[in-house]
Design an enzyme around this catalytic site. Structure first.
Site, mmCIF file in Angstrom:
data_model
loop_
_atom_site.group_PDB
_atom_site.id
_atom_site.type_symbol
_atom_site.label_atom_id
_atom_site.label_comp_id
_atom_site.label_asym_id
_atom_site.label_seq_id
_atom_site.Cartn_x
_atom_site.Cartn_y
_atom_site.Cartn_z
ATOM 1 N N GLN A 49 0.799 -1.226 0.000
ATOM 2 C CA GLN A 49 0.000 0.000 0.000
ATOM 3 C C GLN A 49 0.832 1.277 0.000
ATOM 4 O O GLN A 49 0.307 2.354 -0.306
ATOM 5 C CB GLN A 49 -0.941 -0.004 1.206
ATOM 6 C CG GLN A 49 -1.989 -1.090 1.120
ATOM 7 C CD GLN A 49 -2.904 -1.086 2.324
ATOM 8 O OE1 GLN A 49 -2.585 -1.680 3.341
ATOM 9 N NE2 GLN A 49 -4.039 -0.431 2.222
ATOM 10 N N HIS A 69 -1.696 -4.997 -12.861
ATOM 11 C CA HIS A 69 -1.188 -4.818 -14.219
ATOM 12 C C HIS A 69 -2.008 -5.574 -15.261
ATOM 13 O O HIS A 69 -1.750 -5.449 -16.457
ATOM 14 C CB HIS A 69 0.287 -5.261 -14.302
ATOM 15 C CG HIS A 69 1.189 -4.373 -13.505
ATOM 16 N ND1 HIS A 69 2.352 -4.821 -12.919
ATOM 17 C CD2 HIS A 69 1.100 -3.064 -13.161
ATOM 18 C CE1 HIS A 69 2.930 -3.826 -12.262
ATOM 19 N NE2 HIS A 69 2.185 -2.749 -12.397
ATOM 20 N N ASP A 82 2.254 0.833 -8.065
ATOM 21 C CA ASP A 82 3.609 0.878 -8.642
ATOM 22 C C ASP A 82 4.485 1.922 -7.955
ATOM 23 O O ASP A 82 5.678 1.702 -7.761
ATOM 24 C CB ASP A 82 3.540 1.204 -10.144
ATOM 25 C CG ASP A 82 3.020 0.027 -10.970
ATOM 26 O OD1 ASP A 82 2.739 -1.037 -10.372
ATOM 27 O OD2 ASP A 82 2.902 0.173 -12.199
ATOM 28 N N ARG A 107 4.085 -0.148 13.065
ATOM 29 C CA ARG A 107 3.772 -1.453 12.487
ATOM 30 C C ARG A 107 3.812 -1.347 10.963
ATOM 31 O O ARG A 107 3.032 -0.611 10.370
ATOM 32 C CB ARG A 107 2.377 -1.913 12.955
ATOM 33 C CG ARG A 107 1.936 -3.175 12.293
ATOM 34 C CD ARG A 107 0.553 -3.680 12.705
ATOM 35 N NE ARG A 107 0.288 -4.811 11.822
ATOM 36 C CZ ARG A 107 -0.836 -5.011 11.150
ATOM 37 N NH1 ARG A 107 -1.867 -4.208 11.285
ATOM 38 N NH2 ARG A 107 -0.954 -6.034 10.346
ATOM 39 N N HIS A 152 1.368 -9.381 4.626
ATOM 40 C CA HIS A 152 0.202 -8.513 4.482
ATOM 41 C C HIS A 152 -0.279 -8.611 3.025
ATOM 42 O O HIS A 152 -0.298 -7.628 2.295
ATOM 43 C CB HIS A 152 0.558 -7.076 4.885
ATOM 44 C CG HIS A 152 -0.617 -6.249 5.301
ATOM 45 N ND1 HIS A 152 -0.691 -5.592 6.509
ATOM 46 C CD2 HIS A 152 -1.775 -5.961 4.658
ATOM 47 C CE1 HIS A 152 -1.842 -4.941 6.592
ATOM 48 N NE2 HIS A 152 -2.510 -5.137 5.477
ATOM 49 N N ASN A 196 -1.453 -10.809 8.557
ATOM 50 C CA ASN A 196 -2.457 -9.774 8.711
ATOM 51 C C ASN A 196 -3.769 -10.235 8.093
ATOM 52 O O ASN A 196 -3.816 -10.590 6.914
ATOM 53 C CB ASN A 196 -2.031 -8.489 7.997
ATOM 54 C CG ASN A 196 -3.106 -7.431 8.099
ATOM 55 O OD1 ASN A 196 -3.294 -6.831 9.148
ATOM 56 N ND2 ASN A 196 -3.857 -7.218 7.015
ATOM 57 N N GLU A 197 -4.825 -10.247 8.877
ATOM 58 C CA GLU A 197 -6.176 -10.528 8.382
ATOM 59 C C GLU A 197 -6.232 -11.711 7.426
ATOM 60 O O GLU A 197 -6.594 -11.547 6.252
ATOM 61 C CB GLU A 197 -6.762 -9.277 7.716
ATOM 62 C CG GLU A 197 -6.814 -8.072 8.636
ATOM 63 C CD GLU A 197 -7.579 -6.880 8.025
ATOM 64 O OE1 GLU A 197 -8.048 -6.993 6.885
ATOM 65 O OE2 GLU A 197 -7.698 -5.851 8.702
ATOM 66 N N ASN A 339 -7.595 -6.121 14.378
ATOM 67 C CA ASN A 339 -7.936 -4.978 13.527
ATOM 68 C C ASN A 339 -9.443 -4.797 13.603
ATOM 69 O O ASN A 339 -10.202 -5.728 13.313
ATOM 70 C CB ASN A 339 -7.553 -5.241 12.071
ATOM 71 C CG ASN A 339 -6.047 -5.308 11.864
ATOM 72 O OD1 ASN A 339 -5.274 -5.066 12.786
ATOM 73 N ND2 ASN A 339 -5.632 -5.635 10.661
ATOM 74 N N TYR A 341 -12.777 -1.962 12.836
ATOM 75 C CA TYR A 341 -13.206 -0.701 12.240
ATOM 76 C C TYR A 341 -14.675 -0.373 12.468
ATOM 77 O O TYR A 341 -15.044 0.773 12.579
ATOM 78 C CB TYR A 341 -12.964 -0.740 10.722
ATOM 79 C CG TYR A 341 -11.502 -0.703 10.336
ATOM 80 C CD1 TYR A 341 -10.854 0.505 10.097
ATOM 81 C CD2 TYR A 341 -10.761 -1.872 10.225
ATOM 82 C CE1 TYR A 341 -9.515 0.549 9.745
ATOM 83 C CE2 TYR A 341 -9.411 -1.837 9.870
ATOM 84 C CZ TYR A 341 -8.796 -0.621 9.637
ATOM 85 O OH TYR A 341 -7.468 -0.589 9.301
ATOM 86 N N GLU A 406 -4.911 -2.386 14.252
ATOM 87 C CA GLU A 406 -5.437 -1.401 13.299
ATOM 88 C C GLU A 406 -6.773 -0.891 13.797
ATOM 89 O O GLU A 406 -7.579 -1.661 14.341
ATOM 90 C CB GLU A 406 -5.698 -2.017 11.902
ATOM 91 C CG GLU A 406 -4.483 -2.252 11.068
ATOM 92 C CD GLU A 406 -4.822 -2.825 9.686
ATOM 93 O OE1 GLU A 406 -5.940 -2.584 9.182
ATOM 94 O OE2 GLU A 406 -3.955 -3.519 9.132
#
Ligand SMILES: *[C@@H]1O[C@H](CO)[C@@H](O)[C@H](O)[C@H]1NC(C)=O
Ligand SMILES: *[C@@H]1O[C@H](CO)[C@@H](O)[C@H](O)[C@H]1NC(C)=O
Ligand SMILES: *[C@@H]1O[C@H](CO)[C@@H](O)[C@H](O)[C@H]1NC(C)=O
Ligand SMILES: *[C@@H]1O[C@H](CO)[C@@H](O)[C@H](O)[C@H]1NC(C)=O
Ligand SMILES: *[C@@H]1O[C@H](CO)[C@@H](O)[C@H](O)[C@H]1NC(C)=O
Length: 524
Positions: A49, A69, A82, A107, A152, A196-197, A339, A341, A406
């Site tokens: 990310q 891509h 990219d 992290r 991740h 992660n997740e 995590n 939200y 998170e």
């Protein structure tokens, strides 16, 4: 009216009043107070990310590179990672932002294919090792502890070419990568997250086919991908435990995502459905590792086996670990990473006919129209759900030591981000209630994210950063948002120290944190 009916009504009235009172105290009241001494504050990112440099200096291709891509890459704004936030070159700007915010730890995740272009340890890319060494040393120089996520979601493409997480061979290949990471960085890195997740990687990547590697087969392939990730986690934890713990003295955990699942009505079927939703979402991964008996949650095994039989399968679509693996996986944790939200309202419905993870659960979800929204359709603001979820985890996993890895809010990237500031204030306040009022065993909190970044299939249309980035400027300047000031204040105060004799008032969003003048210029 019969007296029995009368009694029922009375009872209902009392319950309603208790309910409303509970609601007011639990859900809307701001609590002054501070977190326990030594509570850890952090911020997070993930390699794909933020890094960019997708093919620079020997980095190999990973499944996200391949996906974005493709001709129809499946990204909302047709963008890619990219360049992203260009943290491969601008990591010192990230370190400066972290320092300015005052976090105790950062992290971030390793790009597996930057270190191992083929995914395997027979070909090590020294530039990748050097990059993470520079980042780790820069953090330590500023007194910020590195916390590393090994995986991740960015699997090296050559491993996908042999089936990725559907191929059990990848379990040992991941173990070797973890081993290399511990031996390369573990002298300075004391906090590790294996995955992660894994739910998102399994279900969106190997079930719905929305995320890389875009494999479709929900109800079958997502269960297999999850199965192998759970084994790979255990493998990596056991390698650390056997060969590194004594000399490096660090900790290895895993991070799960989970919403709070509130029953939509008090109908027992809906209450059961909400509990089942938590087991399918969190228990799927946490039960094998954190429960006393290990293995998948009994309710999940029962539901999937029963539907599989009806569909004519000769065995459950949920794979079996077998006792040797159950024992190997059980207890492989030093902490529980969460995590979180948002929340959902859950109600029972009969699952549809098609084979899928969703239909296996016999439930559906909705949200309350009163819940404030964000830039992400799935993210509604429900602070009290945070407190309920960590309490549920505390009970379900026997007082487990938990760190929030998170938590955050999306908008469209504006500097004056009051909604994000409110989100952090109210969610962190609920977390403090869970610790100070409910006795939950929570030792740290991580804001997602320190900077705006590539939000997976949403591209750059949803922003989660405490710092804004101008993605059309090749220099990718970082600018501090209002929420970064607010979060920084919370960290500096270790919470919300009493500033009133009456310690319960409404959330003082506007008065708690008088804002300094903030400038739009790139001040790093
Ligand atoms: C993205 O690309 C596809 C074709 O590859 C096109 O149909 C679509 O309109 C593009 N979307 C945007 C937002 O540019
Ligand atoms: C970890 O790597 C070292 C070399 O650095 C090697 O000697 C050891 O056998 C590896 N351990 C495992 C479990 O692969
Ligand atoms: C179940 O069916 C599959 C084919 O769908 C077959 O490969 C497998 O051996 C069968 N297992 C048992 C236990 O009969
Ligand atoms: C689901 O299966 C049942 C039983 O086979 C059938 O009666 C029903 O029409 C199916 N529903 C849908 C939506 O296909
Ligand atoms: C972002 O950068 C571009 C290119 O340098 C510039 O034209 C634009 O004004 C910048 N946007 C903001 C909000 O600063």
């Amino acid at each position: 009216m019969s007296s029995a009916e009368n009694k029922k009504r009375c009872m209902a009235m009392v319950l309603l009043m208790v309910g409303l009172f509970g609601l007011v105290i639990a859900q809307d009241q701001f609590l002054y107070g501070t977190f326990p001494k030594g509570f850890l504050w952090g911020a997070a990112t993930a390699s794909y990310q933020i890094e960019g440099g997708w093919n620079e200096n020997g980095k190999g291709e990973n499944i996200w590179d391949r996906m974005v891509h493709a001709y129809d890459g499946g990204i909302k704004d047709n963008s890619t990672g990219d360049v992203a936030a260009d943290s491969y070159h601008k990591y010192m700007d990230d370190v400066a932002a972290l320092k300015e915010t005052g976090v105790n730890f950062y992290r971030f995740s390793l790009s597996w294919s930057r270190i191992l272009p083929t995914g395997r340890i027979d070909q090590i890319n020294q530039d990748g090792i050097d990059y993470y060494n520079k980042l780790i040393n820069a953090l330590l120089d500023k007194n910020i502890s590195p916390m590393i996520t090994l995986y991740h979601w960015d699997l090296p493409q050559p491993l996908e070419d042999i089936g990725g997480w559907l191929n059990e061979e990848v379990v040992d290949i991941f173990g070797a990568y973890a081993n290399l990471s511990y031996s390369s960085f573990g002298d300075r890195v004391k906090s590790w997250i294996t995955f992660n997740e894994p739910l998102v990687q399994s279900h969106l990547g190997y079930g719905l086919g929305i995320f890389a590697p875009r494999v479709k087969g929900s109800g079958k392939t997502d269960y297999i991908a999850a199965h192998n990730q759970i084994k790979a986690h255990a493998r990596a934890w056991r390698i650390y435990d056997a060969d590194y713990r004594a000399t490096q003295n660090g900790e290895v955990g895993i991070t799960f995502n989970c919403a709070w699942d509130e029953p939509k009505t008090q109908n027992p079927e809906d209450i059961e459905a909400a509990e089942r939703a938590l087991q399918f979402e969190l228990g799927w991964f946490a039960h094998p590792i954190f429960s006393a008996n290990g293995d998948y949650p009994p309710i999940m095994k029962e539901y999937i086996a029963s539907r599989s039989a009806k569909e004519g399968y000769n065995m459950s679509r949920l794979p079996e670990f077998g006792q040797t693996w159950v024992n190997y996986i059980k207890g492989t944790h030093d902490f529980f990473g969460l995590n979180h939200y948002t929340s959902r309202l859950i109600y029972r419905v009969k699952g549809g006919n098609e084979t899928s993870y969703e239909n296996d659960q016999d439930l559906a979800s909705s949200s309350d129209p009163s819940w404030p929204s964000s830039a992400s359709s799935w993210l509604k603001v429900v602070p009290w759900g945070f407190r309920k979820l960590v309490n549920w985890i505390h009970k379900e996993y026997n007082g487990v030591r938990l760190i929030v890895t998170e938590n955050g809010f999306s908008d469209h990237g504006q500097i004056k981000d009051d909604d994000r500031a409110k989100y952090y204030t109210s969610y962190i306040n609920e977390l403090m209630k869970a610790i100070n009022l409910d006795g939950c065993n929570i030792f740290g909190y991580t804001a997602w994210s320190i900077i705006d970044n590539f939000e997976w299939s949403s591209g750059y249309t949803e922003k989660f950063g405490l710092y804004s980035i101008n993605f059309t400027d090749p220099r990718r300047p970082r600018s501090r948002k209002f929420s970064a000031e607010v979060y920084s204040n919370i960290i500096a105060n270790n919470g919300f120290p009493a500033s009133s004799t009456n310690n319960m008032t409404m959330y003082p969003f506007k008065i708690q944190f008088p804002s300094k003048q903030h400038n739009l210029h790139d001040h790093l």
